[in-house]
Design an enzyme around this catalytic site. Sequence first.
Site, mmCIF file in Angstrom:
data_model
loop_
_atom_site.group_PDB
_atom_site.id
_atom_site.type_symbol
_atom_site.label_atom_id
_atom_site.label_comp_id
_atom_site.label_asym_id
_atom_site.label_seq_id
_atom_site.Cartn_x
_atom_site.Cartn_y
_atom_site.Cartn_z
ATOM 1 N N GLU A 196 37.493 11.949 53.087
ATOM 2 C CA GLU A 196 37.501 13.131 53.250
ATOM 3 C C GLU A 196 35.447 13.229 52.173
ATOM 4 O O GLU A 196 35.547 11.966 51.531
ATOM 5 C CB GLU A 196 38.279 14.006 52.525
ATOM 6 C CG GLU A 196 39.469 14.406 52.555
ATOM 7 C CD GLU A 196 40.938 12.984 52.900
ATOM 8 O OE1 GLU A 196 41.617 12.834 51.984
ATOM 9 O OE2 GLU A 196 40.476 11.989 52.492
ATOM 10 N N CYS A 212 41.054 9.432 52.272
ATOM 11 C CA CYS A 212 40.898 8.615 52.739
ATOM 12 C C CYS A 212 39.723 8.830 53.441
ATOM 13 O O CYS A 212 38.833 7.212 53.602
ATOM 14 C CB CYS A 212 42.149 8.926 53.570
ATOM 15 S SG CYS A 212 43.820 8.275 53.633
#
Length: 792
Positions: free
Chosen positions: A435, A433
């Site tokens: 990270e 997402c």
Amino acid sequence: MSNYMNRINALREQYLNTRVDMDVYNAKYLTEGFKETEGQPWIIQKATGFLHQCQKKNIYILDNELLVGGAGFKPRSGILCADSSCSILDRELDTISTRKFDPFYLSEEGKKIFKEEVSDYWKNKCLLDRWQAQAPEDMKILRDNGMIYIDRKAVRGYGETTPAWDLILSQGISGIRKKAEEALSKLDDAHVGDLEKIYFLKSELLVCEGIITLANRHADLAEKMAVECIDPIRKAELKKIAAVCRHVPEHPATSFYEAVQSVLFYEYAIYMEQNASSYNLGRIDQYLYPYYKADIEKGVMTKEDAQELLDCLWIKIAELSLFQDEVTAQFAAGYCITVQVTAGGIDQYGNDAVNELSYMVIQATMDVQLKEPNMSVRYNISKNPDSFLQKACEANRMGLTMPAVYHDDAGIRMLLNKGVPLSEAWDWNPCGCVETNLSGRMKQYTDMADINMGGIIEMALNDGISRKTGKRVSISTGDPRNFKTFDDFFEAVKVHIRYFVDVVASGNQLLDYLSMNYRPVPCLSLGFPDCIESATDYSMGGAKYNCGGGVITVGQADIINSLAAVRNLVFDEKKVTMDELCVALEANFENHSEIHQMCLEAPKYGNDDERADWIVGEVFTYVVDEFEKYDTKFGKMTTGMLPVSGNTPIGAWVGALPSGRKAWTPLTDGIGATGGTDKKGPSALLKSVSHIPHARYTQGTQLNMKLEPSILEGKQGIAHMMNLLKTLCTLDVYHVQFNVVDREVLIDAQKHPENHKGLLIRVAGYTAFYVELGKEVQDEIISRTAIGGWSS
């Protein structure tokens, strides 16, 4: 329209018309491998099962395809990873095809195969069953009362990682196999520690054989189809496919075409090995550029040929569909595999890394217009050109929800905070997402648990008892009516934060133990050179850098707005008593409309209002400080703010809050403001968001912004958006992503999904087809604040 778009549009339409199915055959072949090697080390059993998958799985080559392969038995199919979570399907065998979130069609034949050849073998043996049996009691209580969600990583595998793509392309599987063979020849099982290394390296040889076998099977199929094909153009394409598959990924890639196909084969292989999200393609414009440049200079490929191949890769990645249990699917709805691919940033000398391929990576997303891969840009405000940022803005204006934009300097500092030296941190890549990761060098779990920040406020105001279940969930902090000062209340909040953190940390230790013993990944380990050099599996810490489990905080705005309301209304302005507030919250504000209105009008995060924002840095620094007190097998625990779609199901466990939020409704997504409460425009929102200690949240912080399409019209609209992104970098905010869509379109798509099957929406750090989301998630997206102008 370019000529290549005829092919891309045909492939795209074929994709959109393909049903999402459940593949149990992968589990069948894996189980056969385990049975064949019963009594041998688990890693040998796993590698043998993978080899069986490669030897026996159904393969196919679709019309118009230039790149081939698939993780499942057909395009758009979910894989059951039996050794991880076989028991999911035991529970959902009759509902998997019709469940509310992310249904997978499972045929009667598939059900029969699962029941007769898979299910019984894995009972009480798969990792999920072991996790459930050994779960600490305090963890189960918090989980079962909605205060944490912690089963995700027991349901699916590692993911959230990026292999060394340059290694795969430059050495080929045969080169990595040769290193494993050489290492194996030097070991002696009479020496301490060598036996484990021998088993690991033998498993590497098995998975190498599997990948090469699978590629050659596709070459055989292409040759057979070429013989039978009467269209001379397609016949030539099939012969080319056969030649490419015969060469890669076994051998080093020698052309752009071979490089892209090699990437795709290995991507599918690691997904077959362990169903998980975010096996990222990383900095694709960097590692593919030498092949692109060489082919263009030699005249063996045009720019349009290269764009066509990139577009085909995008479609093949989109075919992956993440299988999760019905509960986990609510937390990441939309079949999201969140395979991040990024462009831009800087090189090892600190120079601008943008090249011709960087623009083509964005163009691929503009051409294909699908939800995957999860395309992003690393934007370095001091080094990257305006033309690159402009291209990113133009893609977003199309309503594609991509690329997400990352402030490069913040990403680099997140890597430094993970213990990576600056000499390597420059090479970071966005992952999953939002990270952070490092290609071929970093092992991590980025979302092993979600913490309900709204729930923490409830615990402090209800003495650790859930309003939903009436059960004691957390420890007692006393009757809030006895709190004399705001600091007393804030200390109660901190007590519950400490308790939640401790419980999650204990769950993380169990997950690490189980994964080290029962979840080896020999195929993934091929993509991490340190694993081969140390003869240590990825699951055991063989990567160069290993990070402690990553935990997601959900409901950032909810905890800030609630703290601000309690301070201002109860203690500073004394407009209500703590008793009056508690009574109103217990009643969900029914018959307490005056108090509800005061709560709604209290200072709100997202408006550059010091009365709310003063606590942001302190709260979230406290959370990360607490987590970093806990060491794990792989380093200190880490944190992030990326709720995926988890803010909706987690919110269903939380009663009314002092922020004015009603009971059981979604918490706020990401790090943005609660929908409708940010009223001062985008700059004020960014200033509030800048109070978060982004670089401390090394797993990333996710900001969603919804823009009215009208404000992006013309050159001026793009210029304003570029200025907004530059402001984001100046304020040291890590990430932003955009939904550019009219509210009326979303409402119509909810009513008439058949007319909007290609409508993309940014749910959290990933994109999904809007019509494939559940109504609750759709409603939450509709409720988000839509920015209709560039100033307040």
